[in-house]
Design a protein around this motif. Structure first.
Motif, PDB file in Angstrom:
ATOM      1  N   UNK A  17      27.024  49.049 -64.623  1.00 30.83           N
ATOM      2  CA  UNK A  17      26.267  48.613 -64.968  1.00 30.83           C
ATOM      3  C   UNK A  17      25.705  50.716 -65.287  1.00 30.83           C
ATOM      4  N   UNK A  18      25.706  50.750 -64.717  1.00 31.35           N
ATOM      5  CA  UNK A  18      26.162  52.641 -64.571  1.00 31.35           C
ATOM      6  C   UNK A  18      27.501  53.023 -65.106  1.00 31.35           C
ATOM      7  N   UNK A  19      28.322  52.156 -65.629  1.00 31.11           N
ATOM      8  CA  UNK A  19      29.948  52.442 -65.728  1.00 31.11           C
ATOM      9  C   UNK A  19      30.855  52.723 -64.782  1.00 31.11           C
ATOM     10  N   UNK A  20      32.296  52.616 -64.962  1.00 32.64           N
ATOM     11  CA  UNK A  20      33.243  52.915 -64.074  1.00 32.64           C
ATOM     12  C   UNK A  20      33.309  54.198 -63.266  1.00 32.64           C
ATOM     13  N   UNK A  21      33.488  55.446 -64.346  1.00 33.18           N
ATOM     14  CA  UNK A  21      33.692  56.315 -64.289  1.00 33.18           C
ATOM     15  C   UNK A  21      32.365  57.044 -62.918  1.00 33.18           C
ATOM     16  N   UNK A  22      31.222  57.149 -62.905  1.00 39.17           N
ATOM     17  CA  UNK A  22      30.287  57.666 -62.178  1.00 39.17           C
ATOM     18  C   UNK A  22      30.380  57.067 -60.358  1.00 39.17           C
ATOM     19  N   UNK A  66      38.702  50.067 -59.822  1.00 41.02           N
ATOM     20  CA  UNK A  66      40.014  50.512 -60.074  1.00 41.02           C
ATOM     21  C   UNK A  66      40.754  48.539 -61.014  1.00 41.02           C
ATOM     22  N   UNK A  67      40.555  47.512 -60.591  1.00 45.05           N
ATOM     23  CA  UNK A  67      41.053  45.957 -60.936  1.00 45.05           C
ATOM     24  C   UNK A  67      39.953  46.133 -61.901  1.00 45.05           C
ATOM     25  N   UNK A  68      38.868  46.339 -62.143  1.00 43.19           N
ATOM     26  CA  UNK A  68      37.698  46.734 -63.102  1.00 43.19           C
ATOM     27  C   UNK A  68      38.053  47.437 -64.248  1.00 43.19           C
ATOM     28  N   UNK A  69      38.794  47.860 -64.237  1.00 44.24           N
ATOM     29  CA  UNK A  69      39.410  48.841 -64.815  1.00 44.24           C
ATOM     30  C   UNK A  69      40.987  48.386 -65.349  1.00 44.24           C
ATOM     31  N   UNK A 109      31.384  48.491 -42.803  1.00 44.94           N
ATOM     32  CA  UNK A 109      30.278  49.706 -44.313  1.00 44.94           C
ATOM     33  C   UNK A 109      31.729  48.995 -45.308  1.00 44.94           C
ATOM     34  N   UNK A 110      33.424  49.113 -45.148  1.00 44.80           N
ATOM     35  CA  UNK A 110      34.116  48.738 -46.459  1.00 44.80           C
ATOM     36  C   UNK A 110      33.691  46.854 -46.968  1.00 44.80           C
ATOM     37  N   UNK A 111      33.728  45.975 -45.919  1.00 44.20           N
ATOM     38  CA  UNK A 111      33.096  45.118 -46.898  1.00 44.20           C
ATOM     39  C   UNK A 111      32.106  45.124 -47.459  1.00 44.20           C
ATOM     40  N   UNK A 112      30.738  45.527 -46.312  1.00 44.82           N
ATOM     41  CA  UNK A 112      29.303  44.827 -47.185  1.00 44.82           C
ATOM     42  C   UNK A 112      29.386  45.978 -47.971  1.00 44.82           C
ATOM     43  N   UNK A 113      30.059  46.933 -48.771  1.00 46.37           N
ATOM     44  CA  UNK A 113      30.028  48.380 -49.853  1.00 46.37           C
ATOM     45  C   UNK A 113      30.704  47.243 -50.588  1.00 46.37           C
ATOM     46  N   UNK A 114      31.692  46.312 -51.179  1.00 45.77           N
ATOM     47  CA  UNK A 114      32.200  45.529 -51.667  1.00 45.77           C
ATOM     48  C   UNK A 114      31.332  44.879 -52.823  1.00 45.77           C
ATOM     49  N   UNK A 115      30.755  44.349 -52.287  1.00 43.65           N
ATOM     50  CA  UNK A 115      29.454  43.701 -52.975  1.00 43.65           C
ATOM     51  C   UNK A 115      29.040  43.974 -54.384  1.00 43.65           C
ATOM     52  N   UNK A 116      28.434  45.702 -53.744  1.00 45.50           N
ATOM     53  CA  UNK A 116      27.903  46.331 -54.791  1.00 45.50           C
ATOM     54  C   UNK A 116      29.139  46.895 -55.730  1.00 45.50           C
ATOM     55  N   UNK A 117      29.492  47.652 -55.131  1.00 44.58           N
ATOM     56  CA  UNK A 117      30.747  48.885 -56.002  1.00 44.58           C
ATOM     57  C   UNK A 117      30.783  48.424 -57.642  1.00 44.58           C
ATOM     58  N   UNK A 118      30.939  47.031 -58.001  1.00 43.71           N
ATOM     59  CA  UNK A 118      31.212  46.493 -59.421  1.00 43.71           C
ATOM     60  C   UNK A 118      30.434  46.207 -60.036  1.00 43.71           C
ATOM     61  N   UNK A 119      29.015  45.635 -59.094  1.00 43.56           N
ATOM     62  CA  UNK A 119      28.272  45.693 -59.774  1.00 43.56           C
ATOM     63  C   UNK A 119      27.955  46.443 -60.131  1.00 43.56           C
ATOM     64  N   UNK A 120      27.948  47.518 -59.702  1.00 43.65           N
ATOM     65  CA  UNK A 120      26.847  48.873 -59.661  1.00 43.65           C
ATOM     66  C   UNK A 120      27.786  49.351 -60.751  1.00 43.65           C
TER      67      UNK A 120
END
Length: 401
Positions: free
Chosen positions: A76-81, A124-127, A62-73
């Motif tokens: 679009x929707x912002x870091x904080x949300x 957190x890296x993107x922030x 689950x960690x590996x799969x969602x790693x592809x989407x957290x940053x991309x989302x």
């Protein structure tokens, strides 16, 4: 960098580093905290060892799969949300683990934990890159790495204490408290760091085009390999710890603590020095120093395993120095990778993290079972994994400004 960054966070830099490090620590902390209770959970839920292993495999998947989407989302929707949503889901998933009455329920909620905990690591890296120019970002990234290194050392002790003095359910209730505290802290303190002009439209075609562009970037892929793969030169020893420390080095379970202290101490020391060097020497020079240390330790490790009987008195210091070299260079390489996509740093962080997680998974599932029964083979595998990162860096460094 967000042009309004100076207005978004008025507190000291180290306070933001601690907040972001706590987000990044959730992942490894929730992996290691429940490991001391494996036997107790298996007995309570009448689970087999294979089923218990699935509670860890499900989390990592689950960690590996969602790693592809957290940053991309988050692009679009912002870091904080994304941070608040991920922390909330993690807290609810931890509650589900605590209330699980069967191994199937525990596997499901552990997978959900893994899917949500990656948000803190990736976003957190993107922030950091949103908020700071390159040299400052390197210092903050180094501070985050220092705090991040504490989690694997503290987690088993916390989990063991809770298990001995209560039961395995208390471990997951503790993670509920951790998740709740993090959600409140980020809701009150974390600003939105994504500048409105850099927000990306969210639709599948745009997302796929973004990933295609990053995957076709030779610079990005090589930098991701240079930062993520060498870590496995130390990580494979962690994965093989029961055999390496218990059988090859002959230490009792109560002495495993020293093995983790040396590894984590090397990471923390290297990250501290990396932060001190930020802005004082050229980034490429610092990366070269890190790889020189790793190459020397990898060669020394092979030679000592050929000539001497395995001993913690020389094995642990060598691993300490290797970890030091990796932590010295990785904050710089990570930032270089993120800067390959300045308009999509969240997506870049996601893909970089996914590449690192995939490398970790391959090492755990394929490499470690093949080499863990020989200290020489462990040393050769460690040197080989480091060499992948070294070749990647040598291949790309001349093209970088």
């Amino acid at each position: 960098m967000n042009p309004d960054a100076s207005q978004l966070w008025r507190g000291p830099r180290w306070a933001l580093a601690i907040l972001l490090a706590c987000l990044g620590m959730v992942g490894p902390f929730s992996i290691d905290t429940y490991l001391p209770a494996f036997t107790g959970i298996a007995g309570s839920l009448q689970a087999t060892p294979v089923q218990m292993q699935q509670t860890l495999s499900g989390y990592l998947l689950g960690f590996a799969v969602m790693n592809l989407f957290h940053g991309a989302l988050s692009d679009s929707f912002g870091r904080r949300p994304l941070v608040l949503l991920g922390t909330a889901v993690f807290t609810l998933a931890s509650m589900g683990c605590a209330l699980s009455g069967s191994i199937a329920h525990l596997i499901f909620f552990r997978t959900l934990q893994g899917m949500s905990s990656g948000a803190g690591v990736v976003v957190s890296r993107a922030i950091i890159r949103d908020m700071f120019p390159p040299s400052e970002a390197q210092r903050v990234m180094s501070q985050v790495t220092i705090f991040f290194g504490v989690a694997p050392a503290v987690a088993p002790m916390v989990g063991g204490f809770l298990y001995v003095h209560s039961d395995w359910h208390s471990i997951f209730w503790f993670l509920v408290l951790v998740g709740t505290a993090l959600w409140v802290a980020n809701w009150r303190l974390l600003p939105e760091t994504l500048h409105q002009e850099l927000a990306q439209p969210f639709h599948v075609g745009n997302l796929l085009r973004g990933y295609a562009k990053l995957c076709s970037s030779r610079r990005f892929i090589l930098l991701a390999l240079a930062s993520g793969v060498p870590f496995n030169g130390v990580f494979l020893y962690v994965l093989a710890a029961p055999v390496f420390v218990g059988q090859h080095l002959g230490l009792a379970p109560t002495q495993f603590f020293w093995f983790f202290c040396f590894n984590i101490g090397g990471i923390m020391a290297g990250a501290w020095v990396s932060g001190r060097l930020a802005g004082r020497i050229r980034p490429k020079t610092q990366i070269r120093h890190g790889f020189v240390v790793m190459v020397l330790m990898a060669v020394l490790n092979v030679i000592l395993n050929l000539l001497l009987k395995p001993s913690p008195f020389w094995a642990f210091p060598v691993l300490f120095a290797f970890a030091f070299g990796w932590a010295l260079m990785v904050p710089v390489v990570t930032l270089m990778a993120l800067d390959q996509a300045p308009d999509r740093r969240g997506m870049a962080s996601s893909l970089q993290s996914c590449i690192g997680s995939a490398a970790n998974g391959l090492v755990a599932g394929l490499v470690v079972p093949l080499v863990m029964h020989s200290t020489l083979q462990l040393a050769l595998a460690s040197a080989g994994l480091m060499s992948i990162g070294l070749v990647s860096w040598l291949w790309i460094k001349r093209e970088l400004p």
